[in-house]
Design a protein around this motif. Structure first.
Motif, PDB file in Angstrom:
ATOM      1  N   ALA A 135      14.917  13.709  15.567  1.00 33.59           N
ATOM      2  CA  ALA A 135      13.998  13.951  14.458  1.00 33.59           C
ATOM      3  C   ALA A 135      13.733  12.634  13.742  1.00 33.59           C
ATOM      4  O   ALA A 135      14.508  11.687  13.847  1.00 33.59           O
ATOM      5  CB  ALA A 135      14.574  14.980  13.488  1.00 33.59           C
ATOM      6  N   VAL A 136      12.622  12.600  13.014  1.00 32.03           N
ATOM      7  CA  VAL A 136      12.253  11.422  12.231  1.00 32.03           C
ATOM      8  C   VAL A 136      12.204  11.833  10.766  1.00 32.03           C
ATOM      9  O   VAL A 136      11.562  12.819  10.410  1.00 32.03           O
ATOM     10  CB  VAL A 136      10.886  10.860  12.669  1.00 32.03           C
ATOM     11  CG1 VAL A 136      10.523   9.640  11.823  1.00 32.03           C
ATOM     12  CG2 VAL A 136      10.896  10.505  14.151  1.00 32.03           C
ATOM     13  N   LEU A 137      12.905  11.079   9.917  1.00 26.53           N
ATOM     14  CA  LEU A 137      12.946  11.380   8.490  1.00 26.53           C
ATOM     15  C   LEU A 137      11.592  11.103   7.857  1.00 26.53           C
ATOM     16  O   LEU A 137      11.040  10.017   7.995  1.00 26.53           O
ATOM     17  CB  LEU A 137      14.025  10.532   7.809  1.00 26.53           C
ATOM     18  CG  LEU A 137      14.322  10.852   6.344  1.00 26.53           C
ATOM     19  CD1 LEU A 137      15.080  12.163   6.232  1.00 26.53           C
ATOM     20  CD2 LEU A 137      15.115   9.720   5.707  1.00 26.53           C
ATOM     21  N   HIS A 138      11.047  12.094   7.157  1.00 23.61           N
ATOM     22  CA  HIS A 138       9.774  11.904   6.471  1.00 23.61           C
ATOM     23  C   HIS A 138       9.940  10.859   5.372  1.00 23.61           C
ATOM     24  O   HIS A 138      10.952  10.826   4.675  1.00 23.61           O
ATOM     25  CB  HIS A 138       9.305  13.232   5.866  1.00 23.61           C
ATOM     26  CG  HIS A 138       7.886  13.220   5.407  1.00 23.61           C
ATOM     27  ND1 HIS A 138       7.521  12.752   4.161  1.00 23.61           N
ATOM     28  CD2 HIS A 138       6.742  13.601   6.022  1.00 23.61           C
ATOM     29  CE1 HIS A 138       6.215  12.866   4.031  1.00 23.61           C
ATOM     30  NE2 HIS A 138       5.712  13.373   5.142  1.00 23.61           N
ATOM     31  N   PRO A 139       8.957   9.973   5.194  1.00 22.81           N
ATOM     32  CA  PRO A 139       9.080   8.900   4.189  1.00 22.81           C
ATOM     33  C   PRO A 139       9.324   9.389   2.769  1.00 22.81           C
ATOM     34  O   PRO A 139       9.868   8.655   1.946  1.00 22.81           O
ATOM     35  CB  PRO A 139       7.743   8.169   4.292  1.00 22.81           C
ATOM     36  CG  PRO A 139       7.246   8.464   5.659  1.00 22.81           C
ATOM     37  CD  PRO A 139       7.711   9.846   5.982  1.00 22.81           C
ATOM     38  N   SER A 140       8.946  10.619   2.467  1.00 27.00           N
ATOM     39  CA  SER A 140       9.129  11.129   1.103  1.00 27.00           C
ATOM     40  C   SER A 140      10.564  11.567   0.830  1.00 27.00           C
ATOM     41  O   SER A 140      10.931  11.796  -0.324  1.00 27.00           O
ATOM     42  CB  SER A 140       8.200  12.325   0.862  1.00 27.00           C
ATOM     43  OG  SER A 140       8.584  13.429   1.671  1.00 27.00           O
ATOM     44  N   LEU A 141      11.379  11.683   1.874  1.00 26.30           N
ATOM     45  CA  LEU A 141      12.739  12.189   1.707  1.00 26.30           C
ATOM     46  C   LEU A 141      13.726  11.056   1.457  1.00 26.30           C
ATOM     47  O   LEU A 141      13.677  10.020   2.121  1.00 26.30           O
ATOM     48  CB  LEU A 141      13.174  12.976   2.949  1.00 26.30           C
ATOM     49  CG  LEU A 141      12.406  14.264   3.242  1.00 26.30           C
ATOM     50  CD1 LEU A 141      12.873  14.875   4.561  1.00 26.30           C
ATOM     51  CD2 LEU A 141      12.569  15.257   2.108  1.00 26.30           C
ATOM     52  N   ASP A 142      14.624  11.261   0.521  1.00 23.07           N
ATOM     53  CA  ASP A 142      15.706  10.323   0.266  1.00 23.07           C
ATOM     54  C   ASP A 142      16.813  10.574   1.284  1.00 23.07           C
ATOM     55  O   ASP A 142      17.244  11.712   1.487  1.00 23.07           O
ATOM     56  CB  ASP A 142      16.238  10.531  -1.151  1.00 23.07           C
ATOM     57  CG  ASP A 142      17.478   9.682  -1.422  1.00 23.07           C
ATOM     58  OD1 ASP A 142      17.337   8.482  -1.626  1.00 23.07           O
ATOM     59  OD2 ASP A 142      18.587  10.258  -1.396  1.00 23.07           O
ATOM     60  N   LEU A 143      17.273   9.520   1.929  1.00 27.78           N
ATOM     61  CA  LEU A 143      18.242   9.669   3.012  1.00 27.78           C
ATOM     62  C   LEU A 143      19.553  10.283   2.537  1.00 27.78           C
ATOM     63  O   LEU A 143      20.074  11.221   3.143  1.00 27.78           O
ATOM     64  CB  LEU A 143      18.506   8.322   3.684  1.00 27.78           C
ATOM     65  CG  LEU A 143      19.512   8.345   4.850  1.00 27.78           C
ATOM     66  CD1 LEU A 143      19.011   9.219   5.982  1.00 27.78           C
ATOM     67  CD2 LEU A 143      19.784   6.926   5.340  1.00 27.78           C
ATOM     68  N   ASP A 144      20.113   9.750   1.440  1.00 23.51           N
ATOM     69  CA  ASP A 144      21.410  10.234   0.970  1.00 23.51           C
ATOM     70  C   ASP A 144      21.361  11.714   0.598  1.00 23.51           C
ATOM     71  O   ASP A 144      22.244  12.486   0.964  1.00 23.51           O
ATOM     72  CB  ASP A 144      21.873   9.411  -0.234  1.00 23.51           C
ATOM     73  CG  ASP A 144      22.039   7.944   0.103  1.00 23.51           C
ATOM     74  OD1 ASP A 144      23.056   7.583   0.700  1.00 23.51           O
ATOM     75  OD2 ASP A 144      21.124   7.167  -0.202  1.00 23.51           O
ATOM     76  N   THR A 145      20.306  12.108  -0.125  1.00 29.61           N
ATOM     77  CA  THR A 145      20.158  13.509  -0.508  1.00 29.61           C
ATOM     78  C   THR A 145      19.985  14.386   0.717  1.00 29.61           C
ATOM     79  O   THR A 145      20.567  15.465   0.829  1.00 29.61           O
ATOM     80  CB  THR A 145      18.955  13.680  -1.447  1.00 29.61           C
ATOM     81  OG1 THR A 145      19.105  12.822  -2.575  1.00 29.61           O
ATOM     82  CG2 THR A 145      18.836  15.119  -1.924  1.00 29.61           C
ATOM     83  N   THR A 146      19.185  13.918   1.662  1.00 28.48           N
ATOM     84  CA  THR A 146      18.951  14.672   2.888  1.00 28.48           C
ATOM     85  C   THR A 146      20.245  14.904   3.654  1.00 28.48           C
ATOM     86  O   THR A 146      20.516  16.006   4.137  1.00 28.48           O
ATOM     87  CB  THR A 146      17.945  13.935   3.786  1.00 28.48           C
ATOM     88  OG1 THR A 146      16.689  13.817   3.086  1.00 28.48           O
ATOM     89  CG2 THR A 146      17.708  14.693   5.087  1.00 28.48           C
ATOM     90  N   ARG A 153       0.857  -1.182   0.000  1.00 21.28           N
ATOM     91  CA  ARG A 153       0.000   0.000   0.000  1.00 21.28           C
ATOM     92  C   ARG A 153       0.896   1.236   0.000  1.00 21.28           C
ATOM     93  O   ARG A 153       2.101   1.158   0.130  1.00 21.28           O
ATOM     94  CB  ARG A 153      -0.919  -0.008   1.214  1.00 21.28           C
ATOM     95  CG  ARG A 153      -0.210   0.233   2.552  1.00 21.28           C
ATOM     96  CD  ARG A 153      -1.182   0.099   3.704  1.00 21.28           C
ATOM     97  NE  ARG A 153      -0.593   0.546   4.960  1.00 21.28           N
ATOM     98  CZ  ARG A 153      -1.173   0.408   6.133  1.00 21.28           C
ATOM     99  NH1 ARG A 153      -2.350  -0.187   6.209  1.00 21.28           N
ATOM    100  NH2 ARG A 153      -0.600   0.851   7.231  1.00 21.28           N
ATOM    101  N   SER A 154       0.289   2.398  -0.147  1.00 18.54           N
ATOM    102  CA  SER A 154       1.078   3.617  -0.254  1.00 18.54           C
ATOM    103  C   SER A 154       1.853   3.884   1.030  1.00 18.54           C
ATOM    104  O   SER A 154       1.455   3.450   2.109  1.00 18.54           O
ATOM    105  CB  SER A 154       0.157   4.807  -0.556  1.00 18.54           C
ATOM    106  OG  SER A 154      -0.806   4.944   0.475  1.00 18.54           O
ATOM    107  N   ASN A 155       2.950   4.607   0.893  1.00 19.29           N
ATOM    108  CA  ASN A 155       3.810   4.899   2.027  1.00 19.29           C
ATOM    109  C   ASN A 155       3.101   5.741   3.074  1.00 19.29           C
ATOM    110  O   ASN A 155       2.119   6.423   2.804  1.00 19.29           O
ATOM    111  CB  ASN A 155       5.065   5.641   1.567  1.00 19.29           C
ATOM    112  CG  ASN A 155       5.946   4.766   0.700  1.00 19.29           C
ATOM    113  OD1 ASN A 155       5.701   3.575   0.576  1.00 19.29           O
ATOM    114  ND2 ASN A 155       6.942   5.376   0.099  1.00 19.29           N
ATOM    115  N   CYS A 156       3.653   5.715   4.290  1.00 13.73           N
ATOM    116  CA  CYS A 156       3.136   6.564   5.358  1.00 13.73           C
ATOM    117  C   CYS A 156       3.281   8.028   4.976  1.00 13.73           C
ATOM    118  O   CYS A 156       4.205   8.403   4.282  1.00 13.73           O
ATOM    119  CB  CYS A 156       3.931   6.343   6.647  1.00 13.73           C
ATOM    120  SG  CYS A 156       3.632   4.763   7.435  1.00 13.73           S
ATOM    121  N   SER A 157       2.372   8.848   5.468  1.00 13.34           N
ATOM    122  CA  SER A 157       2.548  10.288   5.310  1.00 13.34           C
ATOM    123  C   SER A 157       3.573  10.805   6.302  1.00 13.34           C
ATOM    124  O   SER A 157       4.200  11.829   6.080  1.00 13.34           O
ATOM    125  CB  SER A 157       1.211  11.008   5.510  1.00 13.34           C
ATOM    126  OG  SER A 157       0.700  10.719   6.799  1.00 13.34           O
TER     127      SER A 157
END
Length: 273
Positions: free
Chosen positions: A212-223, A195-199
């Motif tokens: 802090a918690v990384l938002h699922p829409s963010l790419d870790l390496d880029t962040t 199913r779709s990712n968490c918001s």
């Protein structure tokens, strides 16, 4: 005041953000499609300072390259291309804009700007929260960092990441659990499809309290790349330390295993200011 009555060879005195310049009206109008040509065409009122100079509210330190380009097509040094590019855009100098956009440093800056826009408010919220945590740590016990002028502490980001061959800050995700196939960002439904990712990831843990918690829409390496740059601009140097997962902590919404990225914040500007 209008300068409609002035001839093309008239000498014009300028005040650009507190920097004074003298040039001919014909120079300012050399590029007929530019904002400067429109400004000094005589069709518009020109603002003047208390000494009667035509006033332009821009960064005057970058106006000399603009003026030299209009005078005889001189291009700025490549290492000044980024700053000149911003002014060329404002003055709508098409030829200078096109030259700037072919320079490697301008291309890199354009890519940075577009990627930052793509990251969106979720990244800005993460960055602000981590910077607030860093400031709070430092103000609560600054003495422990002032002895040798190079103190440090660690911050933690909780995240979930899909299987990837890429590394986070030079550290492999697979080394955190020994099984990268267990890392997922969405929970399988009864049909076997994801199913779709968490918001937004949510979890409770008695042993981990991340900053802090990384938002699922963010790419870790880029962040991480952007955090390193933003922290440096804030007077902090970052060193990625380790990634950890206990194999038990999962997102309450999508059941994704949660990882914890520890990174060391090295103080340099804060302790000297």
């Amino acid at each position: 005041a209008s300068i409609l009555d002035e001839s093309a060879q008239s000498v014009v005195e300028l005040n650009v953000g507190g920097h004074f310049f003298t040039t001919r009206l014909s120079t300012l109008c050399a590029d007929s499609s530019s904002m400067l040509a429109a400004m000094f065409s005589g069709r518009h009122a020109v603002e003047r300072d208390s000494s009667g100079r035509c006033f332009i509210d821009r960064d005057g330190s970058q106006f000399a390259p603009i003026l030299n380009y209009l005078r005889h097509g001189e291009l700025p040094p490549v290492d000044q291309a980024c700053s000149v590019y911003r002014e060329a855009q404002y003055y709508q100098l098409t030829g200078l804009i096109e030259w700037c956009e072919r320079q490697p440093n301008v291309i890199a800056e354009m890519m940075y700007t577009r990627t930052r826009q793509w990251l969106g408010p979720e990244y800005e919220q993460l960055k602000d929260r981590l910077l607030d945590s860093a400031r709070l740590r430092f103000t609560q016990s600054p003495g422990s960092y002032l002895d040798d002028k190079t103190g440090f502490f660690e911050l933690t980001i909780a995240f979930s990441k899909k299987s990837s061959s890429r590394n986070a800050g030079g550290m492999s995700l697979s080394s955190a659990t020994g099984d990268r196939d267990t890392v997922a960002c969405s929970k399988p439904s009864s049909t076997g499809k994801s199913r779709s990712n968490c918001s937004a990831h949510k979890f409770n843990s008695d042993t981990h309290e991340p900053d802090a918690v990384l938002h699922p829409s963010l790419d870790l390496d880029t962040t991480l790349n952007f955090l390193q740059r933003d922290f440096h601009e804030a007077g902090l140097s970052t060193e990625w330390s380790s990634i950890y997962s206990d194999g038990k902590t999962v997102c309450e919404l999508c059941q994704a295993p949660m990882f914890f990225l520890y990174f060391r914040i090295v103080l340099w500007q804060w302790v000297s200011s």
